[in-house]
Design a protein around this motif. Structure first.
Motif, PDB file in Angstrom:
ATOM      1  N   ASP A  77     -11.338 -13.960 -24.754  1.00  0.00           N
ATOM      2  CA  ASP A  77     -11.789 -14.850 -25.831  1.00  0.00           C
ATOM      3  C   ASP A  77     -11.087 -14.556 -27.155  1.00  0.00           C
ATOM      4  N   SER A  78     -10.075 -13.677 -27.138  1.00  0.00           N
ATOM      5  CA  SER A  78      -9.431 -13.272 -28.391  1.00  0.00           C
ATOM      6  C   SER A  78      -8.397 -14.301 -28.839  1.00  0.00           C
ATOM      7  N   GLN A  79      -7.914 -14.126 -30.059  1.00  0.00           N
ATOM      8  CA  GLN A  79      -6.866 -14.993 -30.620  1.00  0.00           C
ATOM      9  C   GLN A  79      -5.566 -14.880 -29.820  1.00  0.00           C
ATOM     10  N   LYS A  80      -5.400 -13.766 -29.124  1.00  0.00           N
ATOM     11  CA  LYS A  80      -4.174 -13.550 -28.343  1.00  0.00           C
ATOM     12  C   LYS A  80      -4.165 -14.388 -27.065  1.00  0.00           C
ATOM     13  N   SER A  81      -5.334 -14.804 -26.640  1.00  0.00           N
ATOM     14  CA  SER A  81      -5.437 -15.497 -25.348  1.00  0.00           C
ATOM     15  C   SER A  81      -5.006 -16.958 -25.478  1.00  0.00           C
ATOM     16  N   VAL A  82      -4.141 -17.386 -24.553  1.00  0.00           N
ATOM     17  CA  VAL A  82      -3.706 -18.801 -24.535  1.00  0.00           C
ATOM     18  C   VAL A  82      -4.166 -19.458 -23.221  1.00  0.00           C
ATOM     19  N   ILE A  83      -5.235 -18.911 -22.649  1.00  0.00           N
ATOM     20  CA  ILE A  83      -5.683 -19.356 -21.321  1.00  0.00           C
ATOM     21  C   ILE A  83      -6.056 -20.848 -21.332  1.00  0.00           C
ATOM     22  N   LEU A  84      -6.726 -21.283 -22.374  1.00  0.00           N
ATOM     23  CA  LEU A  84      -7.106 -22.706 -22.402  1.00  0.00           C
ATOM     24  C   LEU A  84      -5.924 -23.596 -22.788  1.00  0.00           C
ATOM     25  N   ASN A  85      -4.943 -23.032 -23.519  1.00  0.00           N
ATOM     26  CA  ASN A  85      -3.704 -23.804 -23.783  1.00  0.00           C
ATOM     27  C   ASN A  85      -2.979 -24.059 -22.468  1.00  0.00           C
ATOM     28  N   GLN A  86      -3.028 -23.073 -21.567  1.00  0.00           N
ATOM     29  CA  GLN A  86      -2.411 -23.251 -20.244  1.00  0.00           C
ATOM     30  C   GLN A  86      -3.089 -24.407 -19.508  1.00  0.00           C
ATOM     31  N   VAL A  87      -4.411 -24.430 -19.561  1.00  0.00           N
ATOM     32  CA  VAL A  87      -5.144 -25.506 -18.875  1.00  0.00           C
ATOM     33  C   VAL A  87      -4.734 -26.859 -19.458  1.00  0.00           C
TER      34      VAL A  87
END
Ligand code: CP
Length: 311
Positions: free
Chosen positions: A277-287
């Motif tokens: 859930d951090s600012q570093k995470s782009v997991i939802l950008n990938q989606v």
């Protein structure tokens, strides 16, 4: 034979680049930040045939087809006649007789779409075959990296987790290697076969997570695929202690490093909630990029099909 998309390995760097460039045109913009609707594939039809569970890939292929004006039909293993004993070839031939313009297929057997494409004129798009390839995942991952302003050339990418069973790792290795990235594959010895160092140029292996993350530009975490493991799995807490990504690890990476995960994520197993859930995470950008990339792939496959039919 008409051309689908079976893997990244067979694509040239230029073909990959052209899909990534086209995907950018389809990214949401303007007021409301919505995906625009186009008429590019009006009158065309695609079938989603999924023999394994999926949330992201199946939904985004369906949305992508509809955003381009095509009709999309989705079938799962339990709702197909394979559950009544019909062979895969017969199922595919039955669907092909209904004249879809492409079949998007996920199957637990590595090579299943390649085998079926030999019997079928309808182009097949591989949505994940066993432990082999997941080409559109690697394309959307690359689009996500590029969106952060990074170049793929010379990038240090750490791919960490269950490498042995990961089609995402393989497709990413093929793609990133075509662009001259440094790829570090990391996981416990039982999930990191030594021969993967020979998969493509620029690949190295380590069992040490700190070593993999040190100076990385991209940290790509992978789920432990319990459904593909035949031996006793690691207890979750033990796996997380050695191979789970936690906030402290991020200090070893480059200051502007990003954290990726193809999903589904298992919080507390391969990634902590704080990192996910951090600012570093782009997991939802990938989606989100899953839709624009799959629009680019569908356009490429279905319009090259029309060109081939005209010639
Ligand atoms: N990354 C991925 O393939 O997710 P799904 O299994 O939800 O499609």
């Amino acid at each position: 034979m008409l051309q689908g998309l079976l893997g990244i390995e067979d694509l040239t760097r230029e073909e990959v680049q052209s899909i990534l460039d086209r995907a950018r045109d389809f990214q949401p913009g303007g007021e409301g930040h919505r995906f625009q609707k186009f008429d590019i594939l009006r009158g065309r039809m695609v079938v989603n045939l999924f023999f394994e569970a999926s949330t992201r890939t199946r939904t985004s292929f369906e949305i992508a087809a509809r955003r381009l004006g095509a009709d999309a039909v989705s079938i799962t293993a339990s709702s197909s006649s394979v559950s009544k004993g019909e062979s895969l070839v017969d199922t595919l031939n039955t669907l092909a007789a209904m004249r879809p313009d492409a079949i998007i297929m996920r199957h637990a057997a590595s090579g299943a779409p390649h085998f079926l494409q030999r019997y079928l004129e309808t182009p097949i798009i591989n949505a994940g075959d066993g432990t082999h390839e997941h080409p559109t995942q690697a394309l959307l991952d690359a689009r996500t990296i590029l969106d952060r302003g990074a170049r793929l050339e010379g990038l240090r990418v750490a791919i960490i987790g269950d490498i042995a069973h990961s089609r995402v790792a393989r497709s990413n290795v093929y793609l990133l290697s075509k662009f001259g990235a440094d790829i570090v594959l990391c996981g416990p010895p039982s999930l990191l076969p030594r021969e993967l160092a020979q998969l493509a140029p620029g690949v190295s292996l380590t069992n040490n997570m700190d070593e993999a993350i040190r100076d990385a530009d991209v940290i790509m975490m992978l789920r432990v695929q319990l459904e593909r493991q035949h031996e006793a799995a690691f207890p979750a807490s033990e796996y997380f202690r050695f191979y789970g990504l936690q906030l402290d690890h991020l200090r070893l990476a480059k200051p502007d490093a990003i954290v990726m995960h193809p999903g589904p994520i298992n919080r507390g197993r391969e990634i902590s909630s704080e990192v996910a859930d951090s600012q570093k995470s782009v997991i939802l950008n990938q989606v989100e990029n899953g839709i624009s990339v799959r629009m680019a792939v569908l356009e490429r496959v279905l319009t090259s099909q029309a060109t081939a039919a005209r010639n």
